[in-house]
Design a protein around this motif. Sequence first.
Motif, PDB file in Angstrom:
ATOM      1  N   GLN A 197      -0.627 -55.441   8.131  1.00 40.67           N
ATOM      2  CA  GLN A 197      -0.324 -55.966   6.801  1.00 40.67           C
ATOM      3  C   GLN A 197       0.509 -54.941   6.053  1.00 40.67           C
ATOM      4  O   GLN A 197       0.459 -53.744   6.358  1.00 40.67           O
ATOM      5  CB  GLN A 197      -1.631 -56.240   6.041  1.00 40.67           C
ATOM      6  N   GLU A 198       1.278 -55.391   5.068  1.00 38.81           N
ATOM      7  CA  GLU A 198       2.091 -54.508   4.246  1.00 38.81           C
ATOM      8  C   GLU A 198       1.879 -54.832   2.777  1.00 38.81           C
ATOM      9  O   GLU A 198       1.688 -55.993   2.417  1.00 38.81           O
ATOM     10  CB  GLU A 198       3.580 -54.658   4.566  1.00 38.81           C
ATOM     11  N   PHE A 199       1.881 -53.782   1.965  1.00 35.99           N
ATOM     12  CA  PHE A 199       1.867 -53.948   0.513  1.00 35.99           C
ATOM     13  C   PHE A 199       2.726 -52.838  -0.060  1.00 35.99           C
ATOM     14  O   PHE A 199       2.366 -51.663   0.045  1.00 35.99           O
ATOM     15  CB  PHE A 199       0.448 -53.877  -0.056  1.00 35.99           C
ATOM     16  N   ASP A 200       3.876 -53.190  -0.615  1.00 33.79           N
ATOM     17  CA  ASP A 200       4.807 -52.223  -1.173  1.00 33.79           C
ATOM     18  C   ASP A 200       5.130 -51.165  -0.109  1.00 33.79           C
ATOM     19  O   ASP A 200       5.670 -51.509   0.928  1.00 33.79           O
ATOM     20  CB  ASP A 200       4.217 -51.618  -2.452  1.00 33.79           C
ATOM     21  N   THR A 201       4.796 -49.905  -0.326  1.00 33.44           N
ATOM     22  CA  THR A 201       5.097 -48.847   0.642  1.00 33.44           C
ATOM     23  C   THR A 201       3.878 -48.484   1.488  1.00 33.44           C
ATOM     24  O   THR A 201       3.893 -47.475   2.194  1.00 33.44           O
ATOM     25  CB  THR A 201       5.600 -47.583  -0.077  1.00 33.44           C
ATOM     26  N   TRP A 202       2.849 -49.294   1.443  1.00 35.13           N
ATOM     27  CA  TRP A 202       1.611 -49.020   2.180  1.00 35.13           C
ATOM     28  C   TRP A 202       1.466 -49.982   3.344  1.00 35.13           C
ATOM     29  O   TRP A 202       1.885 -51.143   3.269  1.00 35.13           O
ATOM     30  CB  TRP A 202       0.407 -49.122   1.244  1.00 35.13           C
ATOM     31  N   ARG A 203       0.911 -49.489   4.443  1.00 35.55           N
ATOM     32  CA  ARG A 203       0.718 -50.286   5.650  1.00 35.55           C
ATOM     33  C   ARG A 203      -0.762 -50.305   6.022  1.00 35.55           C
ATOM     34  O   ARG A 203      -1.391 -49.248   6.127  1.00 35.55           O
ATOM     35  CB  ARG A 203       1.524 -49.704   6.825  1.00 35.55           C
TER      36      ARG A 203
END
Length: 187
Positions: free
Chosen positions: A80-86
Amino acid sequence: MHGRFRRILKALCRRLPGAMLLLVLLAPPALAQAGNPSGLPLPRFAATRSDPINVRVGPGQKYDISWTYLKSGIPVEIIQEFDTWRKIRDVDGAEGWIHQNLLTGTRAGYVTPLVANGEIALRSGQSDDSGVRARLGAGLKVTISECDGTWCQVSATGHDANQRSTIYSGYLHQEELWGVYPDEVFD
């Protein structure tokens, strides 16, 4: 006029779900980009870039640390991805969040023999008839150079009785590696 307006409104309401579905089908790249900031496919495999790396319970530094990787090059699956976080999953199924800068596209994996507590023959070629270069035990970390859907070219570091490092390179069956998908092809 009022009755006509009501009939038009009812007709629009009946057709609205179909029109919305049509919009969704015609614009998949835009929708994929919105839910997937990198634009890369999910899930996918990567490896940790440096050490130590804190894995957090949520996508941001304000979230608690769940665990810490002490070595670099650990294979993980980005789910999953959220902005610059994985959001990643490890070989044991544990999940957490890592900043994108702490991951690399270098492919690594773990040896996962189909036979419990077994070893895998590291072959000199892409054939079960090829010579054996080494025997690799379950859980050994390898670097994956390429896969053709059946075989993967890998390298592994071993140690002799005097603790000297030796690098072994060869081919493993793709199905006996965690860090690559079945039938995945890359070089």
